[in-house]
Design a protein around this motif. Structure first.
Motif, PDB file in Angstrom:
ATOM      1  N   VAL A 103       0.844  -1.201   0.000  1.00 21.25           N
ATOM      2  CA  VAL A 103       0.000   0.000   0.000  1.00 21.25           C
ATOM      3  C   VAL A 103       0.876   1.247   0.000  1.00 21.25           C
ATOM      4  O   VAL A 103       0.652   2.182  -0.784  1.00 21.25           O
ATOM      5  CB  VAL A 103      -0.958  -0.002   1.216  1.00 21.25           C
ATOM      6  CG1 VAL A 103      -1.549   1.388   1.422  1.00 21.25           C
ATOM      7  CG2 VAL A 103      -2.079  -1.014   1.011  1.00 21.25           C
ATOM      8  N   LEU A 104       1.880   1.276   0.877  1.00 17.08           N
ATOM      9  CA  LEU A 104       2.804   2.420   0.905  1.00 17.08           C
ATOM     10  C   LEU A 104       3.580   2.529  -0.406  1.00 17.08           C
ATOM     11  O   LEU A 104       3.811   3.630  -0.911  1.00 17.08           O
ATOM     12  CB  LEU A 104       3.771   2.282   2.083  1.00 17.08           C
ATOM     13  CG  LEU A 104       3.170   2.476   3.477  1.00 17.08           C
ATOM     14  CD1 LEU A 104       4.225   2.227   4.549  1.00 17.08           C
ATOM     15  CD2 LEU A 104       2.597   3.886   3.623  1.00 17.08           C
ATOM     16  N   PHE A 105       3.956   1.386  -0.960  1.00 18.53           N
ATOM     17  CA  PHE A 105       4.669   1.372  -2.241  1.00 18.53           C
ATOM     18  C   PHE A 105       3.802   1.993  -3.337  1.00 18.53           C
ATOM     19  O   PHE A 105       4.275   2.814  -4.138  1.00 18.53           O
ATOM     20  CB  PHE A 105       5.042  -0.062  -2.618  1.00 18.53           C
ATOM     21  CG  PHE A 105       5.641  -0.199  -3.995  1.00 18.53           C
ATOM     22  CD1 PHE A 105       6.927   0.223  -4.255  1.00 18.53           C
ATOM     23  CD2 PHE A 105       4.893  -0.751  -5.034  1.00 18.53           C
ATOM     24  CE1 PHE A 105       7.475   0.100  -5.527  1.00 18.53           C
ATOM     25  CE2 PHE A 105       5.430  -0.872  -6.300  1.00 18.53           C
ATOM     26  CZ  PHE A 105       6.718  -0.449  -6.554  1.00 18.53           C
ATOM     27  N   SER A 106       2.515   1.616  -3.371  1.00 16.57           N
ATOM     28  CA  SER A 106       1.600   2.139  -4.390  1.00 16.57           C
ATOM     29  C   SER A 106       1.379   3.638  -4.220  1.00 16.57           C
ATOM     30  O   SER A 106       1.351   4.400  -5.194  1.00 16.57           O
ATOM     31  CB  SER A 106       0.260   1.400  -4.325  1.00 16.57           C
ATOM     32  OG  SER A 106       0.426   0.025  -4.601  1.00 16.57           O
ATOM     33  N   LEU A 107       1.213   4.072  -2.965  1.00 16.22           N
ATOM     34  CA  LEU A 107       0.954   5.484  -2.704  1.00 16.22           C
ATOM     35  C   LEU A 107       2.162   6.360  -3.032  1.00 16.22           C
ATOM     36  O   LEU A 107       2.031   7.436  -3.611  1.00 16.22           O
ATOM     37  CB  LEU A 107       0.555   5.682  -1.240  1.00 16.22           C
ATOM     38  CG  LEU A 107      -0.816   5.135  -0.823  1.00 16.22           C
ATOM     39  CD1 LEU A 107      -0.998   5.277   0.682  1.00 16.22           C
ATOM     40  CD2 LEU A 107      -1.934   5.860  -1.561  1.00 16.22           C
ATOM     41  N   ALA A 231      -7.542  -8.425 -10.939  1.00 22.01           N
ATOM     42  CA  ALA A 231      -8.196  -7.362 -10.180  1.00 22.01           C
ATOM     43  C   ALA A 231      -7.432  -6.053 -10.310  1.00 22.01           C
ATOM     44  O   ALA A 231      -8.027  -4.976 -10.468  1.00 22.01           O
ATOM     45  CB  ALA A 231      -8.322  -7.762  -8.713  1.00 22.01           C
ATOM     46  N   LEU A 232      -6.099  -6.130 -10.243  1.00 22.19           N
ATOM     47  CA  LEU A 232      -5.277  -4.934 -10.407  1.00 22.19           C
ATOM     48  C   LEU A 232      -5.450  -4.327 -11.802  1.00 22.19           C
ATOM     49  O   LEU A 232      -5.449  -3.105 -11.974  1.00 22.19           O
ATOM     50  CB  LEU A 232      -3.800  -5.268 -10.165  1.00 22.19           C
ATOM     51  CG  LEU A 232      -3.374  -5.540  -8.718  1.00 22.19           C
ATOM     52  CD1 LEU A 232      -1.953  -6.091  -8.684  1.00 22.19           C
ATOM     53  CD2 LEU A 232      -3.469  -4.281  -7.867  1.00 22.19           C
ATOM     54  N   ASN A 233      -5.635  -5.198 -12.783  1.00 21.03           N
ATOM     55  CA  ASN A 233      -5.726  -4.736 -14.167  1.00 21.03           C
ATOM     56  C   ASN A 233      -7.101  -4.203 -14.549  1.00 21.03           C
ATOM     57  O   ASN A 233      -7.211  -3.243 -15.310  1.00 21.03           O
ATOM     58  CB  ASN A 233      -5.373  -5.878 -15.132  1.00 21.03           C
ATOM     59  CG  ASN A 233      -3.875  -5.985 -15.388  1.00 21.03           C
ATOM     60  OD1 ASN A 233      -3.168  -4.990 -15.335  1.00 21.03           O
ATOM     61  ND2 ASN A 233      -3.392  -7.187 -15.652  1.00 21.03           N
ATOM     62  N   GLU A 234      -8.154  -4.819 -14.025  1.00 18.18           N
ATOM     63  CA  GLU A 234      -9.473  -4.612 -14.623  1.00 18.18           C
ATOM     64  C   GLU A 234     -10.535  -3.986 -13.723  1.00 18.18           C
ATOM     65  O   GLU A 234     -11.609  -3.657 -14.208  1.00 18.18           O
ATOM     66  CB  GLU A 234      -9.991  -5.950 -15.169  1.00 18.18           C
ATOM     67  CG  GLU A 234      -9.096  -6.530 -16.257  1.00 18.18           C
ATOM     68  CD  GLU A 234      -9.680  -7.751 -16.931  1.00 18.18           C
ATOM     69  OE1 GLU A 234     -10.901  -7.983 -16.766  1.00 18.18           O
ATOM     70  OE2 GLU A 234      -8.938  -8.475 -17.607  1.00 18.18           O
ATOM     71  N   GLU A 238      -7.612   1.992  -7.745  1.00 20.59           N
ATOM     72  CA  GLU A 238      -6.195   2.193  -7.452  1.00 20.59           C
ATOM     73  C   GLU A 238      -5.675   0.984  -6.689  1.00 20.59           C
ATOM     74  O   GLU A 238      -6.395   0.360  -5.909  1.00 20.59           O
ATOM     75  CB  GLU A 238      -6.002   3.477  -6.651  1.00 20.59           C
ATOM     76  CG  GLU A 238      -6.328   4.729  -7.450  1.00 20.59           C
ATOM     77  CD  GLU A 238      -6.125   5.991  -6.637  1.00 20.59           C
ATOM     78  OE1 GLU A 238      -6.239   5.915  -5.393  1.00 20.59           O
ATOM     79  OE2 GLU A 238      -5.853   7.045  -7.235  1.00 20.59           O
ATOM     80  N   SER A 239      -4.403   0.666  -6.894  1.00 18.32           N
ATOM     81  CA  SER A 239      -3.852  -0.571  -6.343  1.00 18.32           C
ATOM     82  C   SER A 239      -3.865  -0.591  -4.817  1.00 18.32           C
ATOM     83  O   SER A 239      -4.019  -1.657  -4.203  1.00 18.32           O
ATOM     84  CB  SER A 239      -2.427  -0.788  -6.854  1.00 18.32           C
ATOM     85  OG  SER A 239      -1.616   0.336  -6.586  1.00 18.32           O
ATOM     86  N   SER A 240      -3.712   0.572  -4.187  1.00 20.60           N
ATOM     87  CA  SER A 240      -3.736   0.598  -2.725  1.00 20.60           C
ATOM     88  C   SER A 240      -5.104   0.147  -2.206  1.00 20.60           C
ATOM     89  O   SER A 240      -5.202  -0.493  -1.151  1.00 20.60           O
ATOM     90  CB  SER A 240      -3.415   2.010  -2.211  1.00 20.60           C
ATOM     91  OG  SER A 240      -4.298   2.972  -2.754  1.00 20.60           O
ATOM     92  N   ILE A 241      -6.174   0.455  -2.949  1.00 16.64           N
ATOM     93  CA  ILE A 241      -7.515   0.022  -2.574  1.00 16.64           C
ATOM     94  C   ILE A 241      -7.663  -1.484  -2.769  1.00 16.64           C
ATOM     95  O   ILE A 241      -8.220  -2.185  -1.926  1.00 16.64           O
ATOM     96  CB  ILE A 241      -8.583   0.768  -3.401  1.00 16.64           C
ATOM     97  CG1 ILE A 241      -8.424   2.277  -3.240  1.00 16.64           C
ATOM     98  CG2 ILE A 241      -9.978   0.313  -3.008  1.00 16.64           C
ATOM     99  CD1 ILE A 241      -8.593   2.750  -1.812  1.00 16.64           C
ATOM    100  N   VAL A 242      -7.159  -1.981  -3.904  1.00 18.84           N
ATOM    101  CA  VAL A 242      -7.237  -3.423  -4.184  1.00 18.84           C
ATOM    102  C   VAL A 242      -6.508  -4.213  -3.106  1.00 18.84           C
ATOM    103  O   VAL A 242      -7.024  -5.212  -2.595  1.00 18.84           O
ATOM    104  CB  VAL A 242      -6.645  -3.736  -5.577  1.00 18.84           C
ATOM    105  CG1 VAL A 242      -6.623  -5.247  -5.812  1.00 18.84           C
ATOM    106  CG2 VAL A 242      -7.446  -3.050  -6.670  1.00 18.84           C
TER     107      VAL A 242
END
Length: 291
Positions: A103-107, A231-234, A238-242
């Motif tokens: 999550v931190l990485f994505s943000l 899920a990340l793709n489609e 945002e990835s942090s939410i996924v």
């Protein structure tokens, strides 16, 4: 949304199967080897990637797939050991609290927008993870509980971040199954190379239960990665939410199954955690008009 639900169900099944492996005295190492064989085959079938294997080394994700594959099998052994020795709940918090890292990485790396809803949802998710699996450790578990969470937290958090990086930088939706198959193939080869140096390695392959559990574990293990990448793709989230929704969903479902199938007792604080997890999901998915 369906891909996240399938990812949650698949990942939860992994913890449950490891408990079954321990209960029925199947050979864990050999089950893991067969699991990776099945997972790799499934990926090749879905991607029709048999003809692409010779050219895999030319893919820009090839070096990253090797690293992820090695981390997969290493972390899988730790998850198996922890599920059997410390229980589903403790293993779940040890692995799923690692969501903080991706999550931190994505943000930070992808500079995703930070909103009050996201901050509230992620904060609730972390509180929910802690409360849901809170358990007063017994003295005999002390060293195990102290050691495993650190390993699983760092290892799985790093692995999830690398999967996200591969998905964002190199993978299209159609590449998910072949990439997943290749990663599991690396894990399979690594496991075999380790296994041939283990005493009685081939003995475990004489039990029918080894193949049954290996088949089931391979199917859900493949699904957990494949559906997560989809899920990340489609989903359009945002990835942090996924990451947040996926992990708290796994925690809540794992605890419920631990209660129903293995009589793992829950206290009021654990039920509070499950309630917080549902609230966190509402905040996170509500940002996209789903909650």
């Amino acid at each position: 949304m369906i891909y996240i639900l399938l990812s949650i169900l698949s990942s939860t099944s992994i913890f449950i199967l490891f408990r079954g492996i321990d209960k029925y005295k199947a050979f864990t190492f050999q089950v893991i080897i067969i699991n990776y064989f099945i997972a790799a085959i499934l990926g090749l079938i879905l991607s029709q990637g048999w003809n692409f294997i010779p050219g895999a080394m030319e893919k820009n994700w090839f070096p990253l797939s090797i690293l992820i594959g090695l981390l997969f099998i290493l972390m899988f052994f730790f998850i198996g050991m922890s599920s059997q020795k410390a229980g589903i709940s403790i293993t779940t918090v040890a692995s799923k609290m690692s969501v903080v890292i991706p999550v931190l990485f994505s943000l930070l790396y992808y500079k995703e927008i930070i909103t009050w809803q996201k901050i509230t949802g992620i904060s609730l998710a972390l509180v929910a993870l802690l409360l849901t699996v809170w358990k007063k450790p017994e003295k005999k578990e002390g060293l195990l509980i102290l050691f495993l969470p650190v390993i699983l937290f760092i290892g799985l958090g790093t692995t999830d971040s690398l999967v996200k990086y591969a998905q964002q930088s190199y993978l299209q939706s159609d590449d998910a199954s072949f990439f997943t198959a290749f990663v599991f193939g690396i894990s399979l080869i690594s496991g075999i190379l380790i296994g041939i140096f283990k005493k009685d390695f081939f003995k475990g392959f004489k039990q029918i239960s080894t193949y049954i559990y290996g088949l089931m574990l391979g199917c859900v293990n493949f699904g957990s990665v494949y559906f997560f990448i989809k899920a990340l793709n489609e989903t359009g989230w945002e990835s942090s939410i996924v990451f947040g929704v996926n992990n708290i969903g796994i925690v809540a479902l794992s605890v419920v199954f631990g209660l129903l199938l293995f009589r793992e007792k829950l206290k009021i604080i654990n039920w509070m955690g499950i309630s917080f997890s549902l609230l966190a999901i509402w905040f996170l998915t509500g940002m996209y008009g789903i909650g």
